[in-house]
Structures are given as structure tokens and as C-alpha cells.
Design a protein around this motif. Structure first.
Motif, mmCIF file in Angstrom:
data_model
loop_
_atom_site.group_PDB
_atom_site.id
_atom_site.type_symbol
_atom_site.label_atom_id
_atom_site.label_comp_id
_atom_site.label_asym_id
_atom_site.label_seq_id
_atom_site.Cartn_x
_atom_site.Cartn_y
_atom_site.Cartn_z
ATOM 1 N N LEU A 64 45.977 26.061 23.560
ATOM 2 C CA LEU A 64 46.506 26.794 22.404
ATOM 3 C C LEU A 64 45.475 26.827 21.282
ATOM 4 C CD1 LEU A 64 48.840 28.243 21.068
ATOM 5 C CD2 LEU A 64 49.713 26.020 20.298
ATOM 6 N N LEU A 65 44.801 25.697 21.081
ATOM 7 C CA LEU A 65 43.758 25.639 20.052
ATOM 8 C C LEU A 65 42.612 26.587 20.396
ATOM 9 C CD1 LEU A 65 42.710 24.276 17.478
ATOM 10 C CD2 LEU A 65 41.665 22.524 18.933
ATOM 11 N N GLY A 66 42.287 26.691 21.695
ATOM 12 C CA GLY A 66 41.241 27.609 22.122
ATOM 13 C C GLY A 66 41.605 29.055 21.853
ATOM 14 N N VAL A 67 42.881 29.394 22.089
ATOM 15 C CA VAL A 67 43.342 30.764 21.823
ATOM 16 C C VAL A 67 43.245 31.072 20.331
ATOM 17 C CG1 VAL A 67 45.338 32.297 21.862
ATOM 18 C CG2 VAL A 67 44.848 30.831 23.832
ATOM 19 N N GLY A 74 39.703 31.523 19.417
ATOM 20 C CA GLY A 74 39.221 32.825 19.872
ATOM 21 C C GLY A 74 39.626 33.942 18.928
ATOM 22 N N LEU A 75 40.893 33.897 18.462
ATOM 23 C CA LEU A 75 41.350 34.908 17.509
ATOM 24 C C LEU A 75 40.583 34.794 16.194
ATOM 25 C CD1 LEU A 75 45.213 34.703 18.112
ATOM 26 C CD2 LEU A 75 43.634 36.485 18.891
ATOM 27 N N GLY A 76 40.301 33.548 15.801
ATOM 28 C CA GLY A 76 39.510 33.355 14.589
ATOM 29 C C GLY A 76 38.106 33.910 14.720
ATOM 30 N N LEU A 77 37.503 33.725 15.895
ATOM 31 C CA LEU A 77 36.155 34.258 16.131
ATOM 32 C C LEU A 77 36.156 35.783 16.110
ATOM 33 C CD1 LEU A 77 34.848 31.857 18.930
ATOM 34 C CD2 LEU A 77 34.078 31.983 16.556
ATOM 35 N N ILE A 78 37.248 36.378 16.612
ATOM 36 C CA ILE A 78 37.347 37.846 16.573
ATOM 37 C C ILE A 78 37.399 38.335 15.130
ATOM 38 C CG2 ILE A 78 38.856 39.802 17.117
ATOM 39 C CD1 ILE A 78 39.608 38.332 19.691
ATOM 40 N N ALA A 79 38.174 37.620 14.302
ATOM 41 C CA ALA A 79 38.251 37.985 12.884
ATOM 42 C C ALA A 79 36.883 37.823 12.214
ATOM 43 C CB ALA A 79 39.297 37.126 12.180
ATOM 44 N N ILE A 80 36.180 36.740 12.551
ATOM 45 C CA ILE A 80 34.838 36.525 11.987
ATOM 46 C C ILE A 80 33.892 37.628 12.435
ATOM 47 C CG2 ILE A 80 32.824 34.997 12.058
ATOM 48 C CD1 ILE A 80 34.787 32.645 12.243
ATOM 49 N N LEU A 81 34.007 38.033 13.721
ATOM 50 C CA LEU A 81 33.177 39.123 14.234
ATOM 51 C C LEU A 81 33.433 40.405 13.452
ATOM 52 C CD1 LEU A 81 31.291 40.445 16.333
ATOM 53 C CD2 LEU A 81 33.306 40.758 17.802
ATOM 54 N N LEU A 114 40.092 44.890 13.101
ATOM 55 C CA LEU A 114 41.137 44.319 12.258
ATOM 56 C C LEU A 114 42.410 45.153 12.245
ATOM 57 C CD1 LEU A 114 39.042 43.190 9.144
ATOM 58 C CD2 LEU A 114 39.964 41.741 10.952
ATOM 59 N N VAL A 115 42.272 46.471 12.279
ATOM 60 C CA VAL A 115 43.412 47.359 12.046
ATOM 61 C C VAL A 115 44.140 47.754 13.333
ATOM 62 C CG1 VAL A 115 44.098 49.632 11.165
ATOM 63 C CG2 VAL A 115 42.458 48.232 9.891
ATOM 64 N N PHE A 116 43.419 48.162 14.377
ATOM 65 C CA PHE A 116 44.066 48.733 15.550
ATOM 66 C C PHE A 116 45.018 47.766 16.264
ATOM 67 C CE2 PHE A 116 41.085 52.539 16.584
ATOM 68 C CZ PHE A 116 41.459 53.097 15.373
ATOM 69 N N PRO A 117 44.638 46.492 16.496
ATOM 70 C CA PRO A 117 45.598 45.586 17.145
ATOM 71 C C PRO A 117 46.887 45.414 16.348
ATOM 72 C CG PRO A 117 43.386 44.672 17.230
ATOM 73 C CD PRO A 117 43.321 45.836 16.313
ATOM 74 N N VAL A 118 46.775 45.428 15.011
ATOM 75 C CA VAL A 118 47.980 45.315 14.172
ATOM 76 C C VAL A 118 48.859 46.541 14.347
ATOM 77 C CG1 VAL A 118 48.816 45.129 11.797
ATOM 78 C CG2 VAL A 118 46.795 43.848 12.516
ATOM 79 N N LEU A 119 48.258 47.726 14.332
ATOM 80 C CA LEU A 119 49.020 48.958 14.529
ATOM 81 C C LEU A 119 49.693 48.985 15.898
ATOM 82 C CD1 LEU A 119 46.588 51.645 13.038
ATOM 83 C CD2 LEU A 119 48.654 50.686 11.991
ATOM 84 N N ALA A 120 48.974 48.466 16.911
ATOM 85 C CA ALA A 120 49.539 48.457 18.266
ATOM 86 C C ALA A 120 50.713 47.493 18.378
ATOM 87 C CB ALA A 120 48.454 48.078 19.269
ATOM 88 N N ALA A 121 50.691 46.403 17.603
ATOM 89 C CA ALA A 121 51.730 45.380 17.721
ATOM 90 C C ALA A 121 52.944 45.652 16.849
ATOM 91 C CB ALA A 121 51.147 44.016 17.360
ATOM 92 N N VAL A 122 52.833 46.550 15.867
ATOM 93 C CA VAL A 122 53.941 46.799 14.939
ATOM 94 C C VAL A 122 55.238 47.191 15.649
ATOM 95 C CG1 VAL A 122 54.759 48.400 13.167
ATOM 96 C CG2 VAL A 122 52.563 47.258 12.903
ATOM 97 N N PRO A 123 55.223 48.132 16.613
ATOM 98 C CA PRO A 123 56.488 48.487 17.277
ATOM 99 C C PRO A 123 57.140 47.306 17.987
ATOM 100 C CG PRO A 123 54.820 50.136 17.724
ATOM 101 C CD PRO A 123 54.120 48.976 17.088
ATOM 102 N N ALA A 124 56.339 46.430 18.580
ATOM 103 C CA ALA A 124 56.905 45.301 19.324
ATOM 104 C C ALA A 124 57.654 44.350 18.405
ATOM 105 C CB ALA A 124 55.793 44.549 20.049
ATOM 106 N N PHE A 125 57.163 44.147 17.169
ATOM 107 C CA PHE A 125 57.823 43.232 16.241
ATOM 108 C C PHE A 125 59.176 43.767 15.779
ATOM 109 C CE2 PHE A 125 53.412 41.663 15.539
ATOM 110 C CZ PHE A 125 53.663 40.344 15.866
ATOM 111 N N GLY A 126 59.374 45.069 15.912
ATOM 112 C CA GLY A 126 60.637 45.643 15.470
ATOM 113 C C GLY A 126 61.701 45.731 16.545
#
Length: 346
Positions: free
Chosen positions: A58-61, A64-71, A103-115
């Protein structure tokens, strides 16, 4: 450990394909797929072993997400640097656009699922449409990430492949002149070619040097002529320099340089010199024109590399547009079928 089976299959495909021709983009796909299966297998087994290992996974995941944000932040910063140092152009915007997209596209893709688990006033068909669009965008993000990873990883692998150090011909690809003179980017290619040229023993046949590049609309002379002048000024023998001055792009560089090599009567292996970010695409193009040439790279300014890699990736995706379109359309068709099935009364 069932995931080790596909890892072994992909590894075998990588070895087989690379032996047939090291200049294949699919080699990178097979290599990355094998590594991904191994990592996934290790993560699955670790998560089943003990709570401690599960926490590490879980810490690795999260890392990894943190490294993507840094990238993403790094690419945005690099985009600003490119605009400041290299000027305002579409090519120089690529790293900035890529950073924002990460930063933007994964959030847009996940918005419908959260609803999904919340009440909504939208009609059922509209909800299904939004979810379908989210899935398509999520797949597009994953597809872009996977293909870019395969391209970047195999670019590094290919750049470290040991080629012949005694070629019959050294082709130097042009990259544009500044006020008719050789700029630093092109100078690094010429210096690399000269290093290989000088490394040939005195008792061996020296390779011919083919500086390749035509005259652009904003250039006072052909790139090949300026490059030949540089080679001669830095110790190359005049009988060994055979400029090619009619090409307009990398594909023509390779084809016309092959004609120059044949006209010079130099049969044998060809070594193409370009910058390190351009090595894999140049090798793929050499293969596509039935040339047996291999490609080596010269150093590039560090700030220039991210944007340059993105340009090369974009060019390769465009060159394989039918394959990429087929993949996206296949997923779109599957999502459409699933959406239609979900609204059919049963």
C-alpha cells in the motif's frame, strides 16, 4: 504466482523479437509487459503474506502516485523553462501540456465513478453516458501512459546496445542551422561522428562521413554543406566527407544517404548518428525503409530532453495512427455495447 506465467511469455517474446531485429518498438512493449507482470505478481503475493507486507505494498502504491504527481510538476516546470529558453512554439509546449494532462485527465476520468453511490437527478441514459465517457478517458490515459513507458524504456535500452565500431559509413542527421552555422545540438552529433571516425585504427579503412540535410526555408544554405564544413575543419579528410543536401526529413535523410553511400562504393554496415532522444525513432525509420543501419546518440542539454522525448513519442504515435485508432475504437465499441446492454429491459 499465476502472473509469472504471462511474464515468462512476454519475456520470451521480447528475447525472440529482439534477436530478429533490435529496431522494433514491440520489443519495448514486451519488455515493459514482462516487468509489469512480475511487479504485479510480487505485489499480490506480498499483500497475501503478512499485514506488514500488505502495508508495504500500500505504501508503494501511495509512493507511486506521489511520484506521478512530482513528475507532473517537473514537466510543468520544464515546459516553462523550454518556453523561456527555446521560444514559444507547439513543440516547446509539449512538456507543459503533458504535466497538466497528468494532473487533470485522471481526475476527469474518475469523476463519474465517485457519483455512482450518490443520488442524481440525471436520467439513467445520461448517467450511463457519463460513466462510459469516464471509462474511455481512463483507458486513453492508461494507454498513453503504457505506450510512453514502453517507448521511453526501450529508448534507453536501445541507446545502450553495442553497435559496430568500424562501420563503412557514418551518417549524421541534420537538425537545423542557426544563421547558417552549426548550433550546439547539431555540433554534438558531428562530434560524436568524429569520435567514431577517429577511433578507427590507422591500418583499417576509414568510414566515409555523410552529413545529411537539405536547405530549409529559413536557412541560407543546406545543412549538409554546413556540417561538411565543420567536419573538415575538425580533422576529417576531404575524400572521406560526402555531404547529402537534398533531404527534408529523417526518412529522406536515411534514403538519400544510402544512395550517397552506394555512389561512393562503400558497401557494408552503416552507423547513423543523432541526439540521444532521437535514437529509437531514427532506428525505427531505418528499419521501415529497409536499411540495415543502426543508430547511436550524442549528448543533449538536460533541460531539452523531456520535451524532445515527448515530441519523438508523439511522432511515433502519429506514424502508427491506424494501430492506435484501432485500439481506441475497439475499447469504445466494447464500452458502447456494455452501455446498450445495461439499458435493455430484462
Amino acid at each position: 504466482m499465476i502472473l509469472l506465467l504471462p511474464a515468462a511469455v512476454f519475456a520470451a517474446l521480447y528475447v525472440t523479437s529482439r534477436r530478429r531485429d533490435v529496431r522494433r518498438l514491440r520489443n519495448g512493449v514486451f519488455l515493459v509487459a514482462a516487468a509489469a507482470c512480475v511487479l504485479l505478481a510480487v505485489a499480490v503475493e506480498a499483500s497475501r503474506a503478512t499485514p506488514f507486507l500488505e502495508s508495504l505494498v500500500l505504501l508503494g502504491v501511495v509512493a507511486g502516485l506521489g511520484l506521478i504527481a512530482i513528475l507532473a510538476v517537473f514537466l510543468i516546470g520544464n515546459g516553462v523553462t523550454m518556453l523561456r529558453l527555446e521560444g514559444h512554439s507547439l513543440g516547446n509546449l509539449l512538456s507543459l501540456v503533458a504535466g497538466v494532462a497528468i494532473l487533470v485527465f485522471p481526475v476527469l476520468a474518475a469523476v463519474p465513478a465517485f457519483g455512482l453511490d450518490r443520488p442524481t437527478r440525471l436520467p439513467g441514459w445520461a448517467t450511463i453516458l457519463l460513466i462510459g465517457l469516464g471509462l474511455l478517458l481512463l483507458f486513453a490515459c492508461g494507454y498513453a501512459a503504457a505506450t510512453f513507458t514502453a517507448f521511453a524504456v526501450y529508448s534507453l535500452v536501445y541507446s545502450r546496445y553495442r553497435h559496430t565500431d568500424r562501420p563503412a559509413a557514418l551518417v549524421v542527421l541534420g537538425s537545423g542551422l542557426i544563421r547558417g552555422e552549426v548550433p550546439p545540438l547539431l555540433r554534438s552529433r558531428l562530434d560524436k561522428a568524429l569520435a567514431v571516425y577517429r577511433s578507427v585504427p590507422d591500418d583499417a579503412i576509414r568510414p566515409i562521413l555523410i552529413p545529411s540535410g537539405g536547405q530549409g526555408s529559413d536557412e541560407p544554405r543546406a545543412e549538409g554543406d554546413a556540417m561538411a564544413e565543420y567536419l573538415l575543419a575538425h580533422g576529417a579528410a576531404s575524400e572521406d566527407v560526402h555531404p547529402e543536401t537534398a533531404s527534408r526529413n529523417t526518412r529522406e535523410n536515411l534514403l538519400r544517404s544510402l544512395e550517397v553511400q552506394r555512389a561512393a562504393g562503400r558497401s557494408g554496415s552503416t552507423l547513423v548518428v543523432t541526439n540521444n532522444y532521437h535514437v529509437l525513432r531514427a532506428a525505427l525509420l531505418a528499419r521501415s525503409v529497409a536499411s540495415d543501419a543502426q543508430v547511436i546518440g550524442s549528448p543533449t542539454a538536460a533541460y531539452y530532453i523531456p520535451s524532445a522525448f515527448l515530441r519523438e513519442y508523439t511522432a511515433i504515435m502519429v506514424e502508427h495512427k491506424r494501430l492506435n485508432a484501432a485500439a481506441l475504437l475497439t475499447v469504445a465499441a466494447l464500452v458502447t455495447l456494455a452501455a446498450v446492454w445495461s439499458v435493455i429491459p430484462r
